[in-house]
Write a protein that holds these residues in place. Structure first.
Motif, short mmCIF file in Angstrom:
data_model
loop_
_atom_site.label_atom_id
_atom_site.label_comp_id
_atom_site.label_asym_id
_atom_site.label_seq_id
_atom_site.Cartn_x
_atom_site.Cartn_y
_atom_site.Cartn_z
N LYS A 223 0.82 -1.21 0.00
CA LYS A 223 0.00 0.00 0.00
C LYS A 223 0.86 1.27 0.00
O LYS A 223 0.64 2.20 0.79
CB LYS A 223 -0.95 0.01 1.20
CG LYS A 223 -1.93 -1.15 1.19
CD LYS A 223 -2.85 -1.11 2.39
CE LYS A 223 -3.81 -2.29 2.38
NZ LYS A 223 -4.71 -2.29 3.57
N ILE A 224 1.85 1.29 -0.88
CA ILE A 224 2.72 2.46 -1.00
C ILE A 224 2.12 3.42 -2.02
O ILE A 224 1.97 3.08 -3.20
CB ILE A 224 4.14 2.05 -1.42
CG1 ILE A 224 4.76 1.11 -0.37
CG2 ILE A 224 5.02 3.29 -1.59
CD1 ILE A 224 6.13 0.59 -0.75
N ASN A 225 1.77 4.60 -1.56
CA ASN A 225 1.16 5.61 -2.42
C ASN A 225 1.98 6.90 -2.38
O ASN A 225 2.46 7.31 -1.31
CB ASN A 225 -0.27 5.93 -1.97
CG ASN A 225 -1.20 4.74 -2.13
OD1 ASN A 225 -1.06 3.96 -3.08
ND2 ASN A 225 -2.14 4.59 -1.22
N LEU A 226 2.11 7.52 -3.53
CA LEU A 226 2.78 8.81 -3.64
C LEU A 226 1.75 9.86 -4.03
O LEU A 226 1.06 9.71 -5.05
CB LEU A 226 3.90 8.76 -4.69
CG LEU A 226 4.52 10.11 -5.09
CD1 LEU A 226 5.24 10.75 -3.89
CD2 LEU A 226 5.46 9.94 -6.27
N GLY A 227 1.64 10.92 -3.24
CA GLY A 227 0.69 11.98 -3.52
C GLY A 227 1.39 13.28 -3.87
O GLY A 227 2.40 13.64 -3.24
N LEU A 228 0.88 13.98 -4.88
CA LEU A 228 1.41 15.27 -5.30
C LEU A 228 0.28 16.29 -5.30
O LEU A 228 -0.80 16.02 -5.85
CB LEU A 228 2.03 15.19 -6.69
CG LEU A 228 3.19 14.19 -6.88
CD1 LEU A 228 3.62 14.13 -8.34
CD2 LEU A 228 4.37 14.54 -5.98
N ASN A 229 0.52 17.45 -4.68
CA ASN A 229 -0.51 18.48 -4.55
C ASN A 229 0.00 19.81 -5.07
O ASN A 229 1.17 20.14 -4.90
CB ASN A 229 -0.90 18.65 -3.07
CG ASN A 229 -1.14 17.33 -2.37
OD1 ASN A 229 -2.14 16.68 -2.61
ND2 ASN A 229 -0.21 16.94 -1.51
N GLY A 230 -0.88 20.58 -5.70
CA GLY A 230 -0.51 21.91 -6.17
C GLY A 230 -1.72 22.81 -6.25
O GLY A 230 -2.83 22.35 -6.53
N GLY A 231 -1.52 24.09 -5.98
CA GLY A 231 -2.63 25.02 -6.05
C GLY A 231 -2.17 26.45 -6.31
O GLY A 231 -1.09 26.86 -5.89
N ILE A 232 -3.00 27.19 -7.06
CA ILE A 232 -2.76 28.61 -7.32
C ILE A 232 -4.08 29.34 -7.16
O ILE A 232 -5.15 28.72 -7.16
CB ILE A 232 -2.19 28.86 -8.74
CG1 ILE A 232 -3.16 28.31 -9.79
CG2 ILE A 232 -0.81 28.28 -8.90
CD1 ILE A 232 -2.77 28.68 -11.22
N GLY A 233 -4.01 30.66 -7.03
CA GLY A 233 -5.24 31.42 -6.93
C GLY A 233 -4.98 32.86 -6.58
O GLY A 233 -3.83 33.33 -6.59
N LYS A 234 -6.07 33.56 -6.25
CA LYS A 234 -5.99 34.95 -5.83
C LYS A 234 -6.82 35.13 -4.57
O LYS A 234 -7.90 34.57 -4.42
CB LYS A 234 -6.50 35.89 -6.92
CG LYS A 234 -5.48 36.21 -7.99
CD LYS A 234 -5.96 37.36 -8.87
CE LYS A 234 -4.87 37.77 -9.86
NZ LYS A 234 -5.28 38.94 -10.67
N TYR A 235 -6.26 35.92 -3.65
CA TYR A 235 -6.98 36.27 -2.43
C TYR A 235 -6.80 37.76 -2.20
O TYR A 235 -5.66 38.24 -2.07
CB TYR A 235 -6.45 35.47 -1.24
CG TYR A 235 -7.26 35.66 0.02
CD1 TYR A 235 -8.36 34.85 0.29
CD2 TYR A 235 -6.96 36.67 0.92
CE1 TYR A 235 -9.12 35.02 1.43
CE2 TYR A 235 -7.72 36.87 2.07
CZ TYR A 235 -8.80 36.03 2.31
OH TYR A 235 -9.56 36.22 3.45
#
Length: 383
Positions: A223-235
């Motif tokens: 059960k080896i999992n690799l997760g990649l996350n990314g986000g952009i935006g305006k506040y």
């Protein structure tokens, strides 16, 4: 036409043919199949968490706040969560989810109580869409209920990234699904969020936050999992971003012993901190205020199955988090050793005991940024 509007239009046109095809398939299935399933179907869920807290910090209360006057509450019982939820399947593909935390009524309820409130439509294994208030996929913890995590609570970075609109309960829309990349199964999620927290009447600006997550199943056996996350935006007209990576694994050492490990790293703009500062005390660029954190959570589980006792678990999370590592850095290191007794299956009953030990590079008197040793006993029941 501005870029965010183009992205939204493209997103809608991408979904239209999928929705049309799915509706046709659902209608055909309803005509061709008489499986006797009746809708709607209801599933009630609940969680109760109560704790005993004792602070061994010098003039630090059970909430982690230092008091230079010495007048401090250092032991207390507490109801952490009293959740009630309802999952309703309106059809094979459509469901509505509601979750509230009644324990929030013990303090100011503004922005609290209601947690999940969304509808989800599953076209097929490749795509499902949901909208409302939910926890967007942006790391390990966003996909795991708090009642089955291997520690007392979520990490410090989870809550800080939640204050900045990337994690925890947010209002928006999301598309999720699964596909195969060669022989590697991949799970994906794409979200568009207001980015200003839960239970808000409306977005507090015209900016939106766009986030995505990919999970690669590298080993089914372990059960080896690799997760990649990314986000952009305006506040508030300022550009913001976040990204991260995580690894999970679960090894069966013997018939009774298992060892699982979580490692997660995140970094992003701390615009929540930036806009909380007086204008004359901060720089002109929000990108100067960035947070980053990493944690390791190893957990050993021993299957007992003796009378009502199901298992014994031992874990110790180590976390290093800095809310502003470029300007006025003050690293917080947190050690959370814990022993857990499980009763019944899937944590139906659970008793946890351990410590939350905080160490800061620099203590700030009369704030929660202060060294602390908190002892906890937590009892939970779930259904």
């Amino acid at each position: 036409m501005n870029k965010p509007l183009l992205i939204r239009i493209a997103f809608v046109f991408f979904l239209i043919p999928l929705f049309t095809n799915a509706q046709t398939a659902e209608t055909q299935k309803a005509v061709d199949s008489e499986d006797g399933v009746k809708y709607p179907q209801f599933q009630f869920k609940g969680l109760f968490q109560a704790r005993y807290l004792e602070s061994f910090g010098d003039n630090v209360d059970v909430m982690g706040v230092h008091h230079s006057t010495g007048d401090v509450t250092q032991s207390s019982f507490d109801i952490k969560r009293m959740r009630v939820g309802l999952n309703t399947k309106l059809s094979e593909a459509t469901e509505v989810v509601i979750l509230v935390n009644l324990a929030d009524f013990k303090s100011d309820t503004k922005g609290k109580v209601l947690e999940n409130a969304y509808a989800k439509y599953t076209f097929n294994k490749y795509i499902a869409v949901l909208g409302g208030q939910f926890r967007p996929a942006f790391g390990i913890e966003e996909l795991v209920p708090v009642d089955i995590i291997k520690s007392f609570d979520f990490s410090n970075q989870y809550y800080e990234f939640g204050k900045n609109g990337w994690t925890s309960f947010q209002i928006g829309a999301s598309a999720t699904g699964n596909f195969d990349l060669g022989k590697i199964p991949v799970n994906y999620s794409v979200s568009v969020l207001n980015g200003n927290g839960k239970n808000q009447e409306k977005d507090n600006d015209n900016g939106k936050q766009y986030s995505s997550r990919l999970v690669f199943e590298l080993s089914k056996k372990h059960k080896i999992n690799l997760g990649l996350n990314g986000g952009i935006g305006k506040y508030s007209k300022e550009k913001v971003f976040a990204f991260g990576a995580d690894v999970t694994s679960d090894f069966r050492l013997t018939d009774r012993f298992t060892f699982d490990l979580q490692i997660e790293y995140k970094r992003g703009t701390n615009h929540n901190l930036y806009f909380s500062l007086p204008v004359d005390t901060r720089t002109a660029d929000v990108a100067d205020y960035q947070m980053r954190g990493i944690y390791f959570l190893p957990n050993v589980r021993y299957q007992i199955d003796y009378k009502k006792l199901t298992s014994l678990e031992v874990s110790c999370r180590y976390e290093r988090f800095d809310p502003s590592f470029k300007i006025d850095s003050n690293v917080r290191q947190t050690y959370t050793p814990m022993i857990s007794l499980e009763f019944g299956k899937n944590y139906t009953g659970r008793i946890e005991m351990g410590f939350e030990i905080d160490r800061f590079d620099r203590n700030i008197p009369d704030t929660s940024t202060y060294n602390d040793n908190l002892f906890l006993i937590q009892f939970q029941c779930r259904l």
